[in-house]
Design a protein around this motif. Structure first.
Motif, PDB file in Angstrom:
ATOM      1  N   PHE A 176       0.928  -1.192  -0.027  1.00 33.60           N
ATOM      2  CA  PHE A 176       0.059  -0.026   0.075  1.00 33.60           C
ATOM      3  C   PHE A 176       0.829   1.252  -0.009  1.00 33.60           C
ATOM      4  O   PHE A 176       0.371   2.434   0.156  1.00 33.60           O
ATOM      5  CB  PHE A 176      -1.045  -0.084   1.222  1.00 33.60           C
ATOM      6  CG  PHE A 176      -1.792  -1.242   1.140  1.00 33.60           C
ATOM      7  CD1 PHE A 176      -3.087  -1.251   0.454  1.00 33.60           C
ATOM      8  CD2 PHE A 176      -1.454  -2.323   2.116  1.00 33.60           C
ATOM      9  CE1 PHE A 176      -3.638  -2.579   0.413  1.00 33.60           C
ATOM     10  CE2 PHE A 176      -2.312  -3.532   2.052  1.00 33.60           C
ATOM     11  CZ  PHE A 176      -3.367  -3.358   1.334  1.00 33.60           C
ATOM     12  N   LEU A 206       0.686   1.922   9.747  1.00 31.63           N
ATOM     13  CA  LEU A 206      -0.544   1.208   9.591  1.00 31.63           C
ATOM     14  C   LEU A 206      -1.251   1.259  10.788  1.00 31.63           C
ATOM     15  O   LEU A 206      -2.528   0.918  10.697  1.00 31.63           O
ATOM     16  CB  LEU A 206      -0.146  -0.415   9.125  1.00 31.63           C
ATOM     17  CG  LEU A 206       0.094  -0.346   7.496  1.00 31.63           C
ATOM     18  CD1 LEU A 206       0.808  -1.621   7.206  1.00 31.63           C
ATOM     19  CD2 LEU A 206      -0.897   0.275   6.653  1.00 31.63           C
ATOM     20  N   LEU A 221      -5.215   2.120  11.263  1.00 37.43           N
ATOM     21  CA  LEU A 221      -5.893   2.211  10.170  1.00 37.43           C
ATOM     22  C   LEU A 221      -6.959   0.969   9.987  1.00 37.43           C
ATOM     23  O   LEU A 221      -6.600  -0.110  10.587  1.00 37.43           O
ATOM     24  CB  LEU A 221      -5.093   1.992   9.059  1.00 37.43           C
ATOM     25  CG  LEU A 221      -4.097   3.346   8.971  1.00 37.43           C
ATOM     26  CD1 LEU A 221      -3.387   3.249   7.641  1.00 37.43           C
ATOM     27  CD2 LEU A 221      -4.807   4.662   8.736  1.00 37.43           C
ATOM     28  N   ASP A 277     -10.405   0.240   4.763  1.00 40.69           N
ATOM     29  CA  ASP A 277     -10.013   1.353   4.110  1.00 40.69           C
ATOM     30  C   ASP A 277      -8.853   1.105   3.016  1.00 40.69           C
ATOM     31  O   ASP A 277      -8.820   2.107   2.139  1.00 40.69           O
ATOM     32  CB  ASP A 277      -9.670   2.513   5.112  1.00 40.69           C
ATOM     33  CG  ASP A 277     -10.824   2.889   5.900  1.00 40.69           C
ATOM     34  OD1 ASP A 277     -12.040   2.885   5.565  1.00 40.69           O
ATOM     35  OD2 ASP A 277     -10.398   3.637   7.005  1.00 40.69           O
ATOM     36  N   LEU A 278      -8.301  -0.093   2.998  1.00 35.22           N
ATOM     37  CA  LEU A 278      -7.452  -0.202   2.271  1.00 35.22           C
ATOM     38  C   LEU A 278      -7.963  -0.933   0.998  1.00 35.22           C
ATOM     39  O   LEU A 278      -7.073  -1.211   0.287  1.00 35.22           O
ATOM     40  CB  LEU A 278      -6.187  -1.204   2.661  1.00 35.22           C
ATOM     41  CG  LEU A 278      -5.411  -0.430   3.988  1.00 35.22           C
ATOM     42  CD1 LEU A 278      -4.349  -1.289   4.628  1.00 35.22           C
ATOM     43  CD2 LEU A 278      -5.019   0.994   3.491  1.00 35.22           C
ATOM     44  N   ALA A 316      -8.080  -4.177  -3.968  1.00 33.12           N
ATOM     45  CA  ALA A 316      -7.156  -3.683  -2.963  1.00 33.12           C
ATOM     46  C   ALA A 316      -6.555  -2.344  -3.761  1.00 33.12           C
ATOM     47  O   ALA A 316      -6.337  -2.448  -4.881  1.00 33.12           O
ATOM     48  CB  ALA A 316      -5.924  -4.352  -2.458  1.00 33.12           C
ATOM     49  N   THR A 320      -3.668  -0.379  -4.082  1.00 36.33           N
ATOM     50  CA  THR A 320      -2.169  -0.638  -3.762  1.00 36.33           C
ATOM     51  C   THR A 320      -1.477   0.637  -4.285  1.00 36.33           C
ATOM     52  O   THR A 320      -1.962   1.376  -4.568  1.00 36.33           O
ATOM     53  CB  THR A 320      -1.635  -1.781  -4.761  1.00 36.33           C
ATOM     54  OG1 THR A 320      -1.772  -1.564  -5.873  1.00 36.33           O
ATOM     55  CG2 THR A 320      -2.450  -3.200  -4.579  1.00 36.33           C
ATOM     56  N   SER A 321      -0.215   0.843  -3.919  1.00 33.46           N
ATOM     57  CA  SER A 321       0.641   1.853  -4.396  1.00 33.46           C
ATOM     58  C   SER A 321       0.590   1.938  -5.888  1.00 33.46           C
ATOM     59  O   SER A 321       0.885   2.916  -6.434  1.00 33.46           O
ATOM     60  CB  SER A 321       2.079   1.543  -3.590  1.00 33.46           C
ATOM     61  OG  SER A 321       2.624   0.489  -4.015  1.00 33.46           O
TER      62      SER A 321
END
Length: 228
Positions: free
Chosen positions: A56, A63, A66, A70-71, A101, A103-104
Motif C-alpha cells: 500500500f 498502519l 488504520l 479502508d485499504l 485492493a 495498492t501503491s
C-alpha cells in the motif's frame, strides 16, 4: 522470542486445523517479504510485516490504527467487513476470498485470507490477514484477450454477465433486469467485444479466466470492487 515461536503457545489452544494455520501464518511475520497483518476485533490494524505495508506504499509505523477495509475498494468493504466479523464472532475459523485492493500501484485483485487468533483461554482476541497478490500479466500478451480485471464493469454489465454465466436466456434476462431484448443483446455484444469472445460460451470462459467472478460463488457473482 520471535512471532513464529510465539505461535507454538498460541497453537496449543486451537483445533489441529487452526494450529497449522497459525503456526504457518505467524511465522510469516519473521519474513519481511510476507504480506501479513494483525487486526484487533474492531478490524483495525495492530501491526504488519514490511511486505504488507509495502503493498500500500506505507511503512509499518503508519498502519497501526488504520481500518483494514479502508485499504480496499469501496464496493468491496461491506462484504469484507461482514466476512471478517464472522471470523471475529467465531462463526468460522477462517475465510479466503478475492478483493480489489488499493495498492501503491493502483487497484489490483488480491486473495485475502483471514484467520481467527485465540488467547490462552480459547477466546478469539484478534485476527490475522494474509494477502496474495495476483501476478501482473507478461509483456508478451498482446495477442491475448483484451481483459483488464482492474477496469470496473458497469452495474448493468455485471448483472448481464452474471445472468449469462448462470445460463439465462435473453428473454429471462430481459424480464429480470427490466430491459428490452435488444437492450440485453446490446450489453452482451459489448461484453463479447471487450473480452474478444465469439459467443456466449466463450464470453463466460474468458470472464472466468480473467478472474471476474468470485471464487466458489453460485449463481456466478462478479468480484466486489470490479463494478462501478
Amino acid at each position: 522470542m520471535s512471532a513464529g515461536q510465539d505461535a507454538i503457545t498460541e497453537a496449543n489452544t486451537c483445533s489441529p486445523e487452526q494450529a497449522d494455520d497459525l503456526c504457518r501464518v505467524w511465522s510469516l511475520f519473521d519474513n519481511s517479504s510476507a504480506r501479513i497483518a494483525h487486526l484487533d476485533l474492531g478490524l483495525r490494524l495492530i501491526g504488519s510485516s514490511v511486505g504488507f505495508a509495502d503493498v500500500f506504499g506505507l511503512s509499518v509505523e503508519e498502519l497501526p490504527g488504520l481500518a483494514l477495509v479502508d485499504l480496499v475498494h469501496v464496493r468491496a468493504r461491506d462484504t469484507l467487513t461482514s466476512r471478517l466479523l464472522s471470523v471475529a464472532r467465531g462463526e468460522r475459523s477462517r475465510f479466503s476470498d478475492r478483493v480489489a485492493a488499493l495498492t501503491s500501484e493502483g487497484r489490483t485483485c488480491t486473495e485475502l485470507t483471514g484467520i481467527a487468533v485465540t488467547d490462552d483461554t480459547g477466546r478469539i482476541d484478534s485476527l490475522v490477514v494474509l494477502l496474495d497478490l495476483e501476478p501482473e500479466p507478461a509483456d508478451d500478451t498482446a495477442g491475448s484477450p483484451a481483459t483488464d480485471v482492474r477496469k470496473p464493469l458497469t452495474r448493468m454489465e455485471a448483472l448481464v454477465l452474471e445472468g449469462v454465466a448462470a445460463g439465462m436466456s435473453t428473454v429471462q434476462l430481459a424480464s429480470k433486469l427490466f430491459l428490452s431484448r435488444g437492450g440485453v443483446e446490446y450489453h452482451v455484444s459489448a461484453l463479447m467485444k471487450n473480452l474478444e469472445a465469439a459467443n456466449r460460451s466463450e464470453l463466460v470462459s474468458r470472464a472466468y479466466s480473467a478472474g471476474l467472478f468470485r471464487r466458489g460463488s453460485w449463481p456466478p457473482l462478479v468480484t466486489e470492487g470490479l463494478v462501478e
